[in-house]
Motif scaffolding. Structure first.
Motif, PDB file in Angstrom:
ATOM      1  N   LEU A 169       0.767  -1.251   0.213  1.00 35.70           N
ATOM      2  CA  LEU A 169      -0.023  -0.002   0.122  1.00 35.70           C
ATOM      3  C   LEU A 169       1.136   1.239  -0.091  1.00 35.70           C
ATOM      4  O   LEU A 169       0.932   2.094   0.986  1.00 35.70           O
ATOM      5  CB  LEU A 169      -1.051   0.038   1.344  1.00 35.70           C
ATOM      6  CG  LEU A 169      -2.103  -1.022   1.334  1.00 35.70           C
ATOM      7  CD1 LEU A 169      -3.031  -1.028   2.489  1.00 35.70           C
ATOM      8  CD2 LEU A 169      -2.741  -1.078   0.076  1.00 35.70           C
ATOM      9  N   LEU A 227      -3.247  -5.697   3.331  1.00 38.00           N
ATOM     10  CA  LEU A 227      -4.495  -4.719   3.005  1.00 38.00           C
ATOM     11  C   LEU A 227      -5.438  -4.802   4.197  1.00 38.00           C
ATOM     12  O   LEU A 227      -5.892  -3.452   4.652  1.00 38.00           O
ATOM     13  CB  LEU A 227      -5.086  -5.356   1.891  1.00 38.00           C
ATOM     14  CG  LEU A 227      -6.417  -4.377   1.452  1.00 38.00           C
ATOM     15  CD1 LEU A 227      -6.081  -3.035   1.258  1.00 38.00           C
ATOM     16  CD2 LEU A 227      -7.077  -5.122   0.343  1.00 38.00           C
ATOM     17  N   LEU A 285     -13.587  -5.851   2.729  1.00 35.02           N
ATOM     18  CA  LEU A 285     -12.971  -4.573   3.012  1.00 35.02           C
ATOM     19  C   LEU A 285     -14.026  -3.321   3.358  1.00 35.02           C
ATOM     20  O   LEU A 285     -13.999  -2.620   4.296  1.00 35.02           O
ATOM     21  CB  LEU A 285     -12.055  -4.197   1.912  1.00 35.02           C
ATOM     22  CG  LEU A 285     -11.269  -2.990   2.452  1.00 35.02           C
ATOM     23  CD1 LEU A 285     -10.107  -3.394   3.584  1.00 35.02           C
ATOM     24  CD2 LEU A 285     -10.254  -2.689   1.252  1.00 35.02           C
ATOM     25  N   VAL A 305      -8.018   3.098   9.173  1.00 33.55           N
ATOM     26  CA  VAL A 305      -9.534   3.595   9.617  1.00 33.55           C
ATOM     27  C   VAL A 305      -9.861   3.647  11.053  1.00 33.55           C
ATOM     28  O   VAL A 305     -10.506   4.715  11.327  1.00 33.55           O
ATOM     29  CB  VAL A 305     -10.588   2.534   8.879  1.00 33.55           C
ATOM     30  CG1 VAL A 305     -11.930   2.929   9.069  1.00 33.55           C
ATOM     31  CG2 VAL A 305     -10.361   2.352   7.445  1.00 33.55           C
ATOM     32  N   VAL A 314     -14.824  -1.448   6.934  1.00 29.60           N
ATOM     33  CA  VAL A 314     -14.741   0.055   7.011  1.00 29.60           C
ATOM     34  C   VAL A 314     -16.048   0.583   7.595  1.00 29.60           C
ATOM     35  O   VAL A 314     -15.772   1.503   8.535  1.00 29.60           O
ATOM     36  CB  VAL A 314     -14.366   0.702   5.736  1.00 29.60           C
ATOM     37  CG1 VAL A 314     -14.478   2.189   5.781  1.00 29.60           C
ATOM     38  CG2 VAL A 314     -12.903   0.253   5.257  1.00 29.60           C
ATOM     39  N   LEU A 359     -12.082   3.021  -0.629  1.00 27.99           N
ATOM     40  CA  LEU A 359     -11.101   1.732  -0.492  1.00 27.99           C
ATOM     41  C   LEU A 359      -9.950   1.523  -1.234  1.00 27.99           C
ATOM     42  O   LEU A 359      -8.739   1.085  -1.225  1.00 27.99           O
ATOM     43  CB  LEU A 359     -11.632   0.556  -0.395  1.00 27.99           C
ATOM     44  CG  LEU A 359     -13.041   0.261   0.277  1.00 27.99           C
ATOM     45  CD1 LEU A 359     -13.826  -1.136   0.077  1.00 27.99           C
ATOM     46  CD2 LEU A 359     -12.924   0.696   1.691  1.00 27.99           C
ATOM     47  N   LEU A 401      -7.856   4.931   1.114  1.00 28.07           N
ATOM     48  CA  LEU A 401      -6.587   4.058   1.536  1.00 28.07           C
ATOM     49  C   LEU A 401      -5.958   3.776   0.396  1.00 28.07           C
ATOM     50  O   LEU A 401      -6.131   3.981  -1.097  1.00 28.07           O
ATOM     51  CB  LEU A 401      -7.493   2.571   1.671  1.00 28.07           C
ATOM     52  CG  LEU A 401      -8.457   2.662   2.794  1.00 28.07           C
ATOM     53  CD1 LEU A 401      -8.831   1.008   3.003  1.00 28.07           C
ATOM     54  CD2 LEU A 401      -7.675   2.881   3.862  1.00 28.07           C
ATOM     55  N   GLU A 456      -3.402  -3.355   7.548  1.00 28.57           N
ATOM     56  CA  GLU A 456      -3.184  -1.876   7.594  1.00 28.57           C
ATOM     57  C   GLU A 456      -4.606  -0.952   7.350  1.00 28.57           C
ATOM     58  O   GLU A 456      -4.624   0.154   7.901  1.00 28.57           O
ATOM     59  CB  GLU A 456      -2.194  -1.361   6.430  1.00 28.57           C
ATOM     60  CG  GLU A 456      -1.014  -2.091   6.616  1.00 28.57           C
ATOM     61  CD  GLU A 456      -0.025  -1.720   5.628  1.00 28.57           C
ATOM     62  OE1 GLU A 456      -0.005  -0.424   4.970  1.00 28.57           O
ATOM     63  OE2 GLU A 456       0.640  -2.559   4.938  1.00 28.57           O
ATOM     64  N   ALA A 457      -5.681  -1.559   6.519  1.00 31.82           N
ATOM     65  CA  ALA A 457      -6.974  -0.737   6.571  1.00 31.82           C
ATOM     66  C   ALA A 457      -7.449  -0.742   7.767  1.00 31.82           C
ATOM     67  O   ALA A 457      -7.896   0.364   8.355  1.00 31.82           O
ATOM     68  CB  ALA A 457      -7.751  -1.440   5.540  1.00 31.82           C
ATOM     69  N   GLU A 458      -7.570  -1.604   8.504  1.00 27.82           N
ATOM     70  CA  GLU A 458      -8.049  -1.524  10.103  1.00 27.82           C
ATOM     71  C   GLU A 458      -7.231  -0.428  10.793  1.00 27.82           C
ATOM     72  O   GLU A 458      -8.110   0.319  11.494  1.00 27.82           O
ATOM     73  CB  GLU A 458      -7.993  -2.848  10.759  1.00 27.82           C
ATOM     74  CG  GLU A 458      -8.672  -3.068  12.151  1.00 27.82           C
ATOM     75  CD  GLU A 458      -8.950  -4.184  12.803  1.00 27.82           C
ATOM     76  OE1 GLU A 458      -9.444  -4.192  13.892  1.00 27.82           O
ATOM     77  OE2 GLU A 458      -8.676  -5.212  12.281  1.00 27.82           O
TER      78      GLU A 458
END
Length: 920
Positions: free
Chosen positions: A131, A348, A386, A356, A390, A370, A333, A351-353
């Protein structure tokens, strides 16, 4: 406590240690940009002597990308992910009061060698499998190293690790609600207090928990957070071990009412700028709070109420400043052009968690996407879960899977989305049709935002970058690949621009080209944004972009941080209230059926009845009756027409206020007039202005007989414009041709004059054509030539050219000895020069070759020559110049690229409006 420095770094296991800034990037210490590491960082860690029996944690604001943390040679922790903060527990690895060596071994995403589809440079983490976001495509590479602060935290066992806060407020005077969830290092008692924006205690609760503790708090007489009133509540948590954490939270509710966004029940129209996190004076996206504050304040002056964080994630202070200043944020993201390997997929969601969770604490964050312009490489198996993640972590925001849409970029068509989002980089003539194409009437109404659009590159005068003898030009201008490796950039033309400009004789015209292009950029954005605001189905937009970069000069700030636009002028079409114009519709019977028949709305002959429908887009704070006054006149003269319009203008609507109707007055030469409208809507005011050109009826007065060769069928209505259309063998006839036929060549070779209209279908044209935008990515320069006659222009292409703007240009004109350009195109990204009109020597005659569309008919351009008032007038001037023998004054020949009318000294960074101004 800060970790005691200085910090030093080196390529792992090799070379001498060198001082490196923290926060900062290792590129700032001289490590080559295309080296992905590993790079070792070291510093001295000094735990306080009174920390015995306490928990010691190192908190890293962010490290790019993967790191291993060691204390006195022993591993303390690892982390992967370049954007999020993390902690490493060093209790037991250090002795209070005794210094220890901190070593951080880091690898960054491995960039590419020559564009987005090239081979990667060596490294364990290829950029497209991480990312890494969009910054590698802006300057070629990812930043590497410890790019945000490092702190030592000292606490007891019951300490707050993370806090999640969300605030909600109902309509009217209902109580507000705050949900607070904290994760703890160890079990214990936690107290939470809430103070209102005035400092008064409004609630206090106490809980005992193990790893987590949660509170639901009620806020009486709530004060909602909004851009107009960014009120925040202080939420303070205290543990039984003396740890304390305060989070400033906002109460707000975002909803969708069909296409209309509402914040706390009130209409909201996000007007955002696109930020890629590029700061030219550093190689990482951590500019410091003072810089961000100044930027956000200036963006408010320009009419913006938000920023889209496009494919990057800023430091925490950025979010806090947006909350404080009432600036909306769209978080995206950092997923673009991914190769979704197993490593990528695992990272993904991890890191997204984290990202966010961090963003969801802030009331300024209203939208999350996203990824950006995703293709079929990322499918429902990724985007579905995903999206659900979110939505669970950030219930107060609207979420979309793919900014730009799968239908536009070949991605997922069965979307996971709360709103529509398209990225339209359009020429003005095609913009309205593009909107219609992507907005079928059968779709269920929901918010429709443009996640990025409306760019226009301006000319970059490289001489401006010679800031001092010591520093010289920025590294990204260098032609030395050791200094400026291409990396992931697809646009890599800046190193060659000086040579290109000197070869084309334009190097010394840089200041004027920059000034002209800045005017054209404002014009393009004005036309585009007004077109968006006249539609009731649009809900907001993001303008590309914030500042100039090595791959684009579409920023509102230049490379030196200076505004390229006047804030007051820009805010006229970028505010809560925006005035725009619309026009009567017309139709024509063509080939046995009705077709739309647009006409030239900007150029009008003497005596024409002009009817401008005045439209108000109202997303302000007060609705009610709108009282508008309008006047139209020539600069430095009294108005020749005035009027008043009254209408109701509810908030969150687009309303027609009425028609500003007037008759084009008598003039003896073409003149530019300005229509200005001022409106007061229940105390909120705005104004806007538009240019018009009034043309005398004798644009063909100097034109002789005209012959026509038109196999392309582009000039069927020529006889309704030209006074005498005659056979080709008529003595003195000037030929208008849409094909370069043998008869046309004979006519010119024998001493005749001709205007050749070429397009992509023209066989064997005298000059090759190339497809390229007219308005976007280019500077248009009107060169001195007698064929312009008295056609009105100030050396640049304003709206009088809208009806004839082509999507083709001529190449290689300079290869013809004696070629005389009329209208040139200088590419703002490459500095390459093309022509839209040029006179070429051919035999004994005179030949003007052009791609200008005198017949309009592209997109919503006027249908045919006779409806294209300005184009028809210009064509008459050209025919008049070719009628009979024409002088070639020495003043019109030479290397000079800019006409006398516009040549002059360098302009300041904030450029004035056109002569007379939009509002005068």
């Amino acid at each position: 406590m800060s970790v005691v420095g200085p910090w030093e770094c080196r390529l792992a296991g090799a070379g001498e240690w060198r001082v490196v800034p923290v926060p900062g990037s290792w590129e700032q210490a001289g490590i080559p940009m295309d080296r992905s590491g590993p790079v070792e960082y070291r510093a001295t860690l000094r735990p306080p002597a009174d920390a015995a029996g306490r928990r010691l944690r190192l908190r890293f604001g962010a490290v790019s990308y993967a790191c291993e943390v060691l204390v006195d040679g022993r591993e303390a922790g690892r982390h992967v992910g370049m954007w999020d903060a993390f902690e490493v527990d060093v209790t037991g690895l250090v002795e209070p009061g005794r210094p220890a060596e901190l070593l951080v071994r880091v690898e960054k995403p491995a960039s590419l060698t020559g564009g987005p589809d090239s081979a990667p440079v060596p490294g364990r983490y290829p950029a497209r499998e991480t990312l890494a976001g969009f910054l590698p495509y802006v300057w070629g590479h990812s930043h590497g190293g410890v790019w945000q602060p490092v702190e030592l935290l000292v606490s007891g066992d019951c300490a707050v690790r993370d806090v999640a806060v969300s605030g909600d407020v109902g309509p009217g005077t209902e109580a507000g609600r705050l949900s607070v969830a904290a994760t703890l290092l160890g079990p214990g008692e936690v107290t939470v207090e809430v103070h209102d924006p005035d400092g008064r205690l409004v609630d206090r609760q106490q809980r005992t928990g193990d790893a987590e503790v949660a509170f639901e708090l009620t806020v009486p007489e709530p004060r909602a957070w909004s851009p107009h009133d960014p009120a925040r509540y202080a939420v303070t948590l205290r543990t039984c071990d003396g740890d304390e954490r305060t989070v400033l939270a906002g109460l707000r509710r975002l909803t969708a009412d069909g296409a209309l966004l509402r914040l706390n029940g009130e209409p909201l129209y996000p007007r955002m700028i696109l930020s890629w996190g590029w700061y030219p004076d550093r190689l990482h996206p951590d500019p410091g709070p003072e810089r961000v504050r100044a930027d956000l304040v200036e963006l408010r002056r320009l009419g913006f109420n938000g920023v889209k964080l496009c494919l990057w994630f800023p430091p925490e202070y950025y979010f806090e400043l947006a909350d404080e200043l009432g600036m909306l944020l769209w978080v995206e993201l950092p997923m673009w052009l991914p190769h979704p390997t197993a490593h990528f997929r695992g990272q993904l969601f991890t890191e997204a968690e984290r990202l966010v969770r961090a963003a969801a604490n802030h009331p300024s964050v209203i939208l999350v996407t996203l990824g950006c312009e995703l293709s079929a490489a990322v499918g429902a198996d990724v985007l579905g879960p995903l999206y659900d993640l979110v939505k669970r972590l950030a219930p107060g925001v609207l979420v979309r899977d793919n900014s730009g849409s799968g239908e536009a970029y070949g991605g997922l068509l069965d979307e996971y989305a709360d709103f529509d989002d398209h990225h339209f980089y359009c020429e003005p003539a095609y913009f309205r049709a593009t909107l219609e194409h992507f907005a079928p009437r059968w779709r269920q109404p929901r918010p429709w935002l443009f996640g990025e659009f409306c760019d226009l590159d301006t000319f970059r005068d490289l001489r401006r970058l010679d800031t001092s003898p010591d520093t010289g030009r920025p590294w990204w201008v260098s032609a030395d690949p050791a200094v400026n490796p291409q990396g992931a950039r697809w646009q890599y033309d800046v190193p060659a621009q000086e040579e290109t400009l000197r070869r084309n004789g334009l190097w010394d015209a840089g200041a004027e080209l920059e000034r002209i292009s800045a005017r054209q950029a404002v014009l393009h954005r004005k036309v585009t944004l007004e077109a968006v605001r006249t539609r009731t189905d649009t809900s907001g937009y993001v303008v590309t972009g914030e500042r100039d970069t090595p791959i684009s000069t579409a920023g509102v700030w230049d490379d030196l941080g200076r505004l390229k636009v006047d804030p007051e002028e820009f805010a006229q079409f970028n505010g809560d209230l925006v005035l725009a114009l619309d026009w009567d519709r017309r139709r024509a019977w063509v080939a046995g059926g009705d077709r739309p028949a647009p006409f030239d709305t900007w150029c009008h002959p003497v005596g024409a009845r002009v009817r401008a429908h005045v439209v108000l887009a109202h997303h302000g704070r007060t609705g009610g009756p709108a009282r508008a006054r309008w006047h139209v006149g020539f600069p430095d003269a009294d108005p020749f027409a005035t009027g008043r319009l009254d209408a109701d203008a509810p908030r969150g609507t687009v309303s027609g206020l009425g028609v500003a109707e007037f008759v084009a007055p008598a003039v003896d030469r073409p003149r530019r007039a300005v229509l200005r409208v001022d409106v007061d809507c229940a105390g909120e005011t705005t104004s806007n202005a538009w240019p018009f050109w009034v043309l005398p009826g004798d644009g063909w007065a100097d034109a002789g007989p005209v012959a026509v060769i038109d196999p392309a069928g582009r000039l069927p209505d020529l006889a309704k414009v030209a006074p005498r259309v005659v056979p080709l063998d008529t003595p003195g006839a000037v030929l208008l041709a849409t094909a370069w036929t043998a008869a046309a060549r004979r006519h010119v070779a024998a001493g005749g004059g001709a205007v050749l209209l070429v397009d992509a279908a023209t066989a064997d044209p005298p000059l090759p054509v190339a497809a390229m935008p007219f308005w976007r990515e280019a500077v248009k320069v009107v060169e001195p030539h007698e064929a312009w006659g008295d056609f009105p222009h100030d050396g640049w292409t304003d709206l009088q050219f809208a009806g004839m703007a082509p999507d083709l240009a001529l190449a290689d004109a300079d290869r013809h000895a004696g070629a005389r350009p009329l209208l040139r195109r200088v590419d703002a990204r490459t500095s390459a020069v093309h022509d839209y009109a040029v006179e070429l020597p051919y035999g004994s005659g005179r030949l003007i070759v052009t791609t200008l569309r005198f017949d309009g008919s592209a997109g919503d351009q006027p249908l045919g020559l006779r409806r294209n008032t300005g184009a028809a007038y210009l064509l008459g001037q050209w025919v008049g110049a070719l009628t009979g023998p024409a002088a070639r004054p020495d003043s019109a020949v030479g290397d000079r690229a800019v006409p006398d009318a516009v040549a002059g000294p360098a302009e300041p960074a904030v450029h004035p409006a056109p002569e007379g101004g939009w509002g005068h």
